[in-house]
Design a protein around this motif. Structure first.
Motif, short mmCIF file in Angstrom:
data_model
loop_
_atom_site.label_atom_id
_atom_site.label_comp_id
_atom_site.label_asym_id
_atom_site.label_seq_id
_atom_site.Cartn_x
_atom_site.Cartn_y
_atom_site.Cartn_z
N ASP A 6 0.84 -1.20 0.00
CA ASP A 6 0.00 0.00 0.00
C ASP A 6 0.87 1.25 0.00
O ASP A 6 0.59 2.21 -0.72
CB ASP A 6 -0.92 0.02 1.22
N LEU A 10 1.05 4.07 -2.81
CA LEU A 10 0.80 5.47 -2.44
C LEU A 10 1.93 6.36 -2.99
O LEU A 10 1.67 7.39 -3.61
CB LEU A 10 0.70 5.59 -0.92
N PHE A 47 -6.93 5.92 -0.29
CA PHE A 47 -6.14 6.02 0.93
C PHE A 47 -6.68 7.10 1.88
O PHE A 47 -6.10 7.34 2.93
CB PHE A 47 -4.67 6.32 0.59
N SER A 53 -11.84 11.47 0.29
CA SER A 53 -11.92 10.57 -0.86
C SER A 53 -12.88 11.13 -1.91
O SER A 53 -12.57 11.17 -3.10
CB SER A 53 -12.39 9.20 -0.38
N TYR A 172 -12.84 -2.42 0.13
CA TYR A 172 -11.70 -2.59 -0.75
C TYR A 172 -11.94 -3.67 -1.79
O TYR A 172 -11.46 -3.58 -2.91
CB TYR A 172 -10.42 -2.86 0.06
#
Length: 204
Positions: A6, A10, A47, A53, A172
């Motif tokens: 992750d 990112l 994230f 978001s 997810y």
């Protein structure tokens, strides 16, 4: 291991976003670059907490729409826009409001299929988006939105925390097909943009 992956993703997409932003300052009418920028923002949105978001997805949508002004038939941009609207819809608890986003997503997926009929991913996305409103209803019925909005750890028993984790995992899973696919497109586009130009043909 997952956390490292992750973190790597990112960093990768943050770098892609910054590169796209710098390229935009030099050439604001580069549809490929705008699509990469929108794709990177869409990837980074997963994230964030729900309000951030949503804002990032809106930014992605505006970049992708800008790309379509430059090239209205750009199928990968149309497809990314479909994904952006799908992602946004899942973050909205109200079924009718979410349906508006699913309808937009479906239209963009249809246009992408029209522009590139042999693309299996576009066809699959169109099929999946038809089932999305039902899935949305199921998720929000189980309180996914409320738990996602709470953000912090649960103050009551560990069972609630486990339930919250399950809901988060479900989020997810659902967005996985969207995010993975967008990630691949953005990565390929990003890689292509950094390939050195081919050598000039030999003089005749």
């Amino acid at each position: 291991m997952d956390m490292q992956n992750d973190f790597d993703r990112l960093l990768f997409f943050e770098h892609a976003r910054k590169t796209a932003e710098a390229t935009y300052n030099e050439n604001p009418r580069d549809a490929d670059n705008l699509t990469r920028w929108g794709g990177a923002l869409l990837e980074l949105s997963q994230f964030q907490n729900v309000p951030d978001s949503k804002k990032m997805i809106q930014d992605a949508i505006s970049k992708l729409e800008e790309a379509l002004i430059v090239d209205p038939k750009k199928h990968d941009t149309l497809w990314c826009l479909g994904n952006a609207h799908t992602s946004h819809a899942f973050l909205i608890p109200d079924r009718d409001e979410a349906k508006g986003y699913f309808d937009k997503a479906s239209l963009y997926f249809q246009q992408a299929v029209v522009e590139d009929p042999t693309n299996e991913l576009y066809r699959k996305s169109l099929e999946v988006t038809a089932k999305a409103p039902e899935l949305h209803m199921e998720i929000h019925k189980h309180g996914f939105a409320q738990q996602a909005m709470e953000g912090g750890p649960s103050t009551s028993s560990g069972a609630k925390t486990a339930k919250k984790k399950k809901s988060s995992d479900l989020k997810y899973d659902i967005l996985g097909w969207v995010i993975l696919a967008v990630g691949i497109v953005a990565w390929v586009g990003f890689a292509k943009s950094h390939v050195p130009p081919p050598p000039p043909p030999p003089p005749r």
